[in-house]
Design an enzyme around this catalytic site. Structure first.
Site, PDB file in Angstrom:
ATOM      1  N   GLY A 104       2.985   1.794  10.816  1.00  0.00           N
ATOM      2  CA  GLY A 104       3.974   2.861  10.663  1.00  0.00           C
ATOM      3  C   GLY A 104       4.707   3.202  11.944  1.00  0.00           C
ATOM      4  O   GLY A 104       5.383   4.234  12.023  1.00  0.00           O
TER       5      GLY A 104
ATOM      6  N   SER B 120       3.896  -2.589  10.270  1.00  0.00           N
ATOM      7  CA  SER B 120       5.360  -2.624  10.461  1.00  0.00           C
ATOM      8  C   SER B 120       5.994  -3.937  10.035  1.00  0.00           C
ATOM      9  O   SER B 120       6.946  -4.413  10.682  1.00  0.00           O
ATOM     10  CB  SER B 120       5.719  -2.288  11.921  1.00  0.00           C
ATOM     11  OG  SER B 120       5.308  -0.968  12.227  1.00  0.00           O
TER      12      SER B 120
ATOM     13  N   GLU C 252      -4.927  -5.367  10.782  1.00  0.00           N
ATOM     14  CA  GLU C 252      -3.940  -4.308  10.948  1.00  0.00           C
ATOM     15  C   GLU C 252      -4.182  -3.579  12.265  1.00  0.00           C
ATOM     16  O   GLU C 252      -4.992  -2.636  12.311  1.00  0.00           O
ATOM     17  CB  GLU C 252      -4.047  -3.307   9.793  1.00  0.00           C
ATOM     18  CG  GLU C 252      -3.767  -3.887   8.431  1.00  0.00           C
ATOM     19  CD  GLU C 252      -3.158  -2.853   7.520  1.00  0.00           C
ATOM     20  OE1 GLU C 252      -2.065  -3.114   7.007  1.00  0.00           O
ATOM     21  OE2 GLU C 252      -3.744  -1.773   7.356  1.00  0.00           O
TER      22      GLU C 252
ATOM     23  N   GLY D   4       2.931  -1.274   4.253  1.00  0.00           N
ATOM     24  CA  GLY D   4       2.972   0.143   3.896  1.00  0.00           C
ATOM     25  C   GLY D   4       4.376   0.569   3.542  1.00  0.00           C
ATOM     26  O   GLY D   4       4.855   0.360   2.423  1.00  0.00           O
ATOM     27  N   GLY D   5       5.079   1.130   4.512  1.00  0.00           N
ATOM     28  CA  GLY D   5       6.399   1.725   4.284  1.00  0.00           C
ATOM     29  C   GLY D   5       7.368   0.851   3.503  1.00  0.00           C
ATOM     30  O   GLY D   5       8.023   1.316   2.564  1.00  0.00           O
TER      31      GLY D   5
ATOM     32  N   GLU E  69      -6.632   4.418   8.193  1.00  0.00           N
ATOM     33  CA  GLU E  69      -6.451   5.835   7.862  1.00  0.00           C
ATOM     34  C   GLU E  69      -7.703   6.399   7.192  1.00  0.00           C
ATOM     35  O   GLU E  69      -8.045   7.564   7.367  1.00  0.00           O
ATOM     36  CB  GLU E  69      -5.200   6.005   6.984  1.00  0.00           C
ATOM     37  CG  GLU E  69      -3.929   5.801   7.811  1.00  0.00           C
ATOM     38  CD  GLU E  69      -2.718   5.330   7.035  1.00  0.00           C
ATOM     39  OE1 GLU E  69      -2.720   5.399   5.793  1.00  0.00           O
ATOM     40  OE2 GLU E  69      -1.754   4.869   7.689  1.00  0.00           O
TER      41      GLU E  69
ATOM     42  N   HIS F 272      -9.266   0.813   5.372  1.00  0.00           N
ATOM     43  CA  HIS F 272      -7.973   1.022   6.037  1.00  0.00           C
ATOM     44  C   HIS F 272      -8.199   1.977   7.211  1.00  0.00           C
ATOM     45  O   HIS F 272      -9.015   2.887   7.132  1.00  0.00           O
ATOM     46  CB  HIS F 272      -6.969   1.605   5.041  1.00  0.00           C
ATOM     47  CG  HIS F 272      -5.565   1.614   5.560  1.00  0.00           C
ATOM     48  ND1 HIS F 272      -5.122   2.539   6.476  1.00  0.00           N
ATOM     49  CD2 HIS F 272      -4.509   0.797   5.311  1.00  0.00           C
ATOM     50  CE1 HIS F 272      -3.847   2.292   6.764  1.00  0.00           C
ATOM     51  NE2 HIS F 272      -3.454   1.237   6.070  1.00  0.00           N
TER      52      HIS F 272
ATOM     53  N   ASN G 254       0.864  -1.181   0.000  1.00  0.00           N
ATOM     54  CA  ASN G 254       0.000   0.000   0.000  1.00  0.00           C
ATOM     55  C   ASN G 254       0.901   1.231   0.000  1.00  0.00           C
ATOM     56  O   ASN G 254       1.543   1.532   1.001  1.00  0.00           O
ATOM     57  CB  ASN G 254      -0.880  -0.035   1.268  1.00  0.00           C
ATOM     58  CG  ASN G 254      -1.691   1.237   1.443  1.00  0.00           C
ATOM     59  OD1 ASN G 254      -1.790   2.065   0.536  1.00  0.00           O
ATOM     60  ND2 ASN G 254      -2.273   1.397   2.629  1.00  0.00           N
ATOM     61  N   TRP G 255       0.941   1.898  -1.151  1.00  0.00           N
ATOM     62  CA  TRP G 255       1.822   3.060  -1.254  1.00  0.00           C
ATOM     63  C   TRP G 255       1.228   4.306  -0.609  1.00  0.00           C
ATOM     64  O   TRP G 255       1.899   5.323  -0.497  1.00  0.00           O
ATOM     65  CB  TRP G 255       2.141   3.351  -2.734  1.00  0.00           C
ATOM     66  CG  TRP G 255       3.158   2.420  -3.333  1.00  0.00           C
ATOM     67  CD1 TRP G 255       3.709   1.297  -2.745  1.00  0.00           C
ATOM     68  CD2 TRP G 255       3.775   2.533  -4.628  1.00  0.00           C
ATOM     69  NE1 TRP G 255       4.612   0.718  -3.592  1.00  0.00           N
ATOM     70  CE2 TRP G 255       4.677   1.447  -4.762  1.00  0.00           C
ATOM     71  CE3 TRP G 255       3.650   3.431  -5.697  1.00  0.00           C
ATOM     72  CZ2 TRP G 255       5.440   1.254  -5.911  1.00  0.00           C
ATOM     73  CZ3 TRP G 255       4.403   3.236  -6.849  1.00  0.00           C
ATOM     74  CH2 TRP G 255       5.294   2.156  -6.948  1.00  0.00           C
ATOM     75  N   LYS G 256      -0.026   4.248  -0.246  1.00  0.00           N
ATOM     76  CA  LYS G 256      -0.709   5.400   0.367  1.00  0.00           C
ATOM     77  C   LYS G 256      -0.552   6.641  -0.538  1.00  0.00           C
ATOM     78  O   LYS G 256      -0.481   6.495  -1.748  1.00  0.00           O
ATOM     79  CB  LYS G 256      -0.182   5.647   1.781  1.00  0.00           C
ATOM     80  CG  LYS G 256      -0.168   4.384   2.628  1.00  0.00           C
ATOM     81  CD  LYS G 256       0.112   4.651   4.065  1.00  0.00           C
ATOM     82  CE  LYS G 256       0.192   3.336   4.811  1.00  0.00           C
ATOM     83  NZ  LYS G 256       0.256   3.494   6.244  1.00  0.00           N
TER      84      LYS G 256
HETATM   85  C1  PEP Z   1      -0.466  -0.032   6.291  1.00  0.00           C
HETATM   86  O1  PEP Z   1      -0.605   1.168   6.231  1.00  0.00           O
HETATM   87  O2  PEP Z   1      -1.346  -0.770   5.823  1.00  0.00           O
HETATM   88  C2  PEP Z   1       0.731  -0.558   6.907  1.00  0.00           C
HETATM   89  C3  PEP Z   1       0.724  -1.802   7.289  1.00  0.00           C
HETATM   90  O3  PEP Z   1       1.789   0.286   7.060  1.00  0.00           O
HETATM   91  P1  PEP Z   1       3.272  -0.076   7.605  1.00  0.00           P
HETATM   92  O4  PEP Z   1       3.688  -1.352   6.943  1.00  0.00           O
HETATM   93  O5  PEP Z   1       4.103   1.091   7.205  1.00  0.00           O
HETATM   94  O6  PEP Z   1       3.147  -0.233   9.089  1.00  0.00           O
END
Ligand code: PEP
Length: 248
Positions: free
Chosen positions: A168, A208, A162, A229-230, A94, A92, A9-11
């Site tokens: 993050g 993470s 999640e 994500g990241g 967010e 999600h 997920n590049w957000k």
């Molecule tokens: C996400 O936003 O879905 C996520 C899992 O982010 P990260 O891997 O950066 O914690």
């Protein structure tokens, strides 16, 4: 056999230059035992599809609940599909936080996405205070019941657990905490949709996930992959996570 899925997920990150990372990832080829999905910003979906071809699937990060209409700035499921997406992330944390999305909103969006032929990656997860109050399974059970429409199958649905406090932050639940939630989700899906469907829905862990912790997370029962994500922004990091899933 359940499908294994590594989803990135590049957000709200990435302009055309970011496609170089996707090109590097695509050049590594398709893993033998897992599917790879990248969900870039919607502005990049069409170009990402051109880069990824049949090696990596492309998805959206959200869609509107309606099929079309006067909704300035929004993107419909049909538009995502038309641009080359096969999947869409819904619910999600967010989106739930920034846009006040409730379970009911997610459920309606999921139905619209299914009607457009997209696979939905529906996210659930507890806050830190809910975890500390020992309410995690109640929260997850409520979100599963409220966010997933009737008619789920192993083909149209992926669920991502999640924990909000792990996204993050570099904090990750213990492996037994992940296992408890995933076993619980599997049981809930089997109870609602029948064993045949419930046991085929891929369950992802997200929060993470990095190359260093991916192998142990993928060894947890009922973890069929990750929503990342990241670490999905860099081909080398995501490639290592994909390799860990492929080998699991
Ligand atoms: C996400 O936003 O879905 C996520 C899992 O982010 P990260 O891997 O950066 O914690």
């Amino acid at each position: 056999m359940r499908r294994k899925l590594a989803a990135g997920n590049w957000k709200m990150n990435g302009t055309a230059a970011a496609l170089a990372e996707l090109e590097t990832l695509t050049a590594k080829g398709a893993p033998e035992n897992a599917q790879v999905l990248i969900c870039p910003p919607s502005t990049l979906i069409s170009r990402a599809k051109d880069v990824a071809g049949d090696i990596i699937s492309i998805g959206g990060q959200d869609c509107h609940a309606n099929q079309s209409g006067a909704h300035t700035g929004d993107v419909s499921a049909e538009m995502l599909k038309d641009a080359g997406a096969t999947h869409v992330i819904l619910g999600h944390s967010e989106r739930r936080e920034d846009h006040n999305e409730r379970d009911e909103d997610v459920r309606i969006k999921a139905k619209t996405a299914w009607d457009a032929g997209l696979v939905t990656v529906i996210c659930v997860g507890e806050s830190l205070s809910e975890r500390e109050a020992d309410n995690t399974l109640d929260i997850i059970g409520g979100q599963l019941a409220g966010s997933i429409p009737d008619g789920a199958t192993g083909e149209n649905l992926v669920v991502a657990y999640e924990p909000i406090w792990a996204i993050g932050t570099g904090k990750v639940p213990t492996l037994s905490q992940i296992g408890d939630v995933h076993d619980f989700m599997r049981a809930r899906l089997e109870r609602r949709f029948g064993e045949g469907v419930g046991r085929t829905v891929p369950l992802l862990y997200g929060g993470s996930v990095k190359p260093g912790n991916a192998p142990e997370i993928f060894a947890v029962s009922n973890v069929d992959g990750a929503l990342v994500g990241g670490a999905s922004l860099k081909a080398n990091d995501f490639g290592a996570i994909i390799a860990a899933l492929d080998a699991s």
